[in-house]
Each structure stands twice: as structure tokens, then as C-alpha cells.
Design an enzyme around this catalytic site. Structure first.
Site: not given
Length: 409
Positions: A80, A174, A197
Site C-alpha cells: 500500500d 502498513e 522499507d
């Protein structure tokens, strides 16, 4: 590495913005559409145990190519994008061999400027992928997905690089704090993992904020303004009084490093009822508790002054600092540091002024530090990433896998 950029540009074309106002998982259909696309790619790559569950969690495995036992490790990214800026119709542009100065975004007046973003001054000669100034880019975290898949494809195509079994996982939601809610750690099967990330090249993080949210609900009374004397109680005025009681120097724009904050993220309402939405952040758990107490004290103080109307506080805990769950396993951090150094990347160990799926997963018995993607300015229209940074992330993932096998040889 050409496939790396192809993958990334393909993934950012999918609209996958998550939505906290709905309860189901994934929160938006676009995430499932992207997951189906990636699932096809993983099957075509010949990975094993490729599964997309009913909640939009996608997992797969690259089998070991060695004949001795090595702990299974994992790499995780989320599908997302943040609700903070539009992720629809993303139109990335590639700026080759950046030589400094402002970068025009799209056809309007929006620019990416080194005056506002000094990190650009360190990136002369690099190839940048930017937005067109109307949407975010989606490097957070589609860059992580592209980097993981490219690294796994490289390992599969180069059997001379020895590695143990590797699990990969791509999660939904997330950005709205739910990415680990339905993650099946036991089925995933890794002893530890890394979220891909992070931001600029070299970032390696195993500390994050302790996080809570706080809703201040202000209750008033609405009557016709023409007859409001001594009757109307404007909840918006009560809310304004409360905000003025909060410390102005303890906000995101005034803090850095290990400093925590109160952040008013949204407000909604009218005369009869107004709600202020805050997030509370601190690296120290006791300090976060003190912030909660402070807010309750201010609520009580304001209520004691109000002749009419009232204020209430609702606090929800979100995630905790992963440090306490990762530090007992120092080899996980060392493997990442050594991999970076061997790839000519200087490790930059710093706290995450935010959270990742890894924070939640670490408390679910999957220790999970965070590794860079090569991106900058996440969650906004000035987001960008460097091609070189993405390539270095791929190399680090490959090296972590290789060095894990060597460690247990």
C-alpha cells in the site's frame, strides 16, 4: 538491473492507497489487484509456495541451494501507499545524471529543490526517479518490493551464490498501521527477517517510536445563532483552547533524533461536537506514558474551567519500539552491517522516526530490522528515489542471503 527499474515503474502504476476508514483487509481493492500481478510474476520466476491469502498477504519461498542447515530468513515489503497524498495515475519521470539545481515536476510550477531538500546536493551524477508533482511516487514501498524480487531472481539465476531457504512477504495496509495484524508468522517460516522499507542508502534501523493515538472529543451545544446568548457552547472554541495548551516545541516540525512529539494530524466537527486527532510518539516507553498523562491532565484542567460543555480523551496504543526484541539477536544486525560494507555501503544506524511492519512483527517473535530502499521524501508529491540506491539495495539483499549461508557453514 534493467528489470529492477521495469518492475518498479510497473508497480507504481497500480493505485494502492490504503484507507483507514474501512475495516476489511486489504482496505482497498487496488492492493489486491497489485498482489495478483506480483503473484503471477513470482510463479513465473519459479518460486515455491506462492500463496495469496484472503486478506491480501502474499508470500513465497526460494528453496535453499546448499546441503547443510541454515536458518530460514525473510525479506518483507508492503504494497500500500500512504493516504497523505494521491497515489492514482502516478506519472514518474527519470532525471538522468542529475547535476544540481531545481528539478521541474510535470508541466506546472512544482519543483524539487535542493534548497528545500539538501540531500539532493549529495546526489550529483545520480539518476533520479521523481513524481510529476501531482501524486506521491510510491517508492514507499514499491521500491522495496521491486528490490526484493530482483534480488531473489538474481539468486535463482546465479546458483553459484550459495544461500539457505529465503521467505518473502508482501503485506497490505502498513501505512494505516495494520500491516502485521493478520501476518501468519508461523506459516511464513523465517527465523528472522528484514523489512526493505527504509530511506536513503545505508539506513539500517532496529529502533522505532513507541506509538499511540489520542482523540480529544469536545462537546458543545448548538442553537440558532440569533438566540444563542448564554445558550450556545461552541465545541470548536473548546478544541482551540485545548490545542493552545499543548507544547508548541514538541511537534514533528520542532523535533529530531530521539525526541518525541505530539502531532495534531486532523480535526473535524462543528458547534455541537469537534474531534481533534493526535498521534503521540516517543522512543522511551515511560516517556510515552508521561505524554498520555499530560494530555489527561490538560483535559481535566480544561474541564475544570468550562462552565458548560466538556472534553474527553480516548487513547489507543499502536506499536512499540522493536529494539527490545531485536537487540537480544545481535547477529541479525551484524549480518546486515557486514553485507552493506561488502557492497561499499556505509551503514547508517539510526532510529526510525515512525514505524514499520517490522516493529509489530518483532513482537510476534519475528525479529525484523529495517534496511534502506534508496528513497527520499516519502508520503508526498516531492518523493523521489535514485536508481543507484535501488541497485545497492538489491546487492545488499543478495549479500545478506549469501553471508547468512557462510556464517552457518
Amino acid at each position: 538491473m534493467d528489470k529492477l527499474i521495469e518492475r518498479f515503474l510497473r508497480y507504481v502504476s497500480f493505485e494502492t492507497q490504503s484507507n483507514s476508514s474501512v475495516d476489511h483487509c486489504p482496505s482497498t481493492e487496488g492492493q489486491r489487484v497489485l498482489a495478483e500481478q506480483i503473484k503471477k510474476e513470482l510463479v513465473e520466476l519459479g518460486l515455491s509456495s506462492v500463496e495469496l491469502d484472503e486478506n491480501g498477504y502474499l508470500t513465497a519461498r526460494l528453496p535453499s541451494n546448499i546441503d547443510y542447515e541454515v536458518p530460514t530468513i525473510g525479506f518483507i515489503a508492503h504494497m500500500d501507499t500512504a493516504p497523505d497524498a494521491s497515489g492514482k495515475d502516478v506519472k514518474p519521470q527519470i532525471v538522468e545524471n542529475y547535476q544540481g539545481g531545481d528539478i521541474a515536476l510535470g508541466v506546472g510550477d512544482e519543483v524539487l529543490s535542493p534548497i528545500q531538500y539538501p540531500d539532493l546536493n549529495k546526489l550529483h551524477g545520480h539518476n533520479l526517479i521523481t513524481t510529476d508533482g501531482t501524486t506521491l511516487l510510491g517508492a514507499d514501498n514499491k521500491a522495496g518490493i521491486a528490490e526484493i524480487i530482483t534480488a531473489i531472481a538474481y539468486l535463482k539465476d546465479h546458483p553459484e551464490i550459495k544461500h539457505g531457504e529465503i521467505c518473502i512477504g508482501f503485506t497490505p495496509d502498513e501505512e494505516i498501521g495494520r500491516g502485521a495484524d493478520l501476518f501468519n508468522v508461523e506459516k511464513f517460516g523465517a527465523k528472522w527477517a528484514y523489512t526493505i522499507d527504509g530511506g536513503p542508502v545505508g539506513e539500517l534501523e532496529y529502533e522505532n517510536f513507541n506509538a499511540s493515538s489520542a482523540d480529544i472529543i469536545c462537546h458543545g451545544v448548538n442553537v440558532h445563532p440569533g438566540t444563542a446568548k448564554d445558550k450556545m457552547i461552541n465545541a470548536m472554541n473548546i478544541a482551540a483552547q485545548f490545542q493552545l495548551m499543548m507544547p508548541t516545541e514538541e511537534t514533528p516540525e520542532c523535533t529530531e533524533g530521539y525526541e518525541g512529539f505530539y502531532h495534531l494530524v486532523a480535526m473535524e466537527g462543528g458547534v455541537a461536537k469537534t474531534v481533534l486527532n493526535y498521534i503521540l510518539r516517543d522512543f522511551d516507553g515511560d516517556s510515552l506514558e508521561r505524554r498520555k498523562v499530560f494530555m489527561q491532565e490538560k483535559v481535566d484542567e480544561l474541564n475544570s474551567k468550562l462552565v458548560k460543555g466538556r472534553v474527553e480523551l480516548k487513547i489507543t496504543d499502536s506499536y512499540r519500539n522493536m529494539r527490545e526484541m531485536v537487540e537480544p539477536h545481535p547477529h541479525i544486525i551484524e549480518l546486515a552491517k557486514e553485507a552493506m560494507i561488502e557492497c561499499d555501503v556505509q551503514p547508517i544506524i539510526k532510529p526510525i522516526r515512525g514505524g514499520t511492519d517490522g516493529a509489530r512483527l518483532s513482537f510476534m517473535n519475528l525479529p525484523c530490522p529495517n534496511i534502506f530502499t534508496g528513497g527520499y521524501n516519502f508520503h508526498g508529491i516531492h518523493e523521489f528515489i535514485t536508481v543507484e540506491g535501488m541497485q545497492q539495495a538489491v546487492k545488499v539483499i543478495v549479500k545478506v542471503a549469501e553471508n547468512t549461508a557462510k556464517k552457518y557453514q
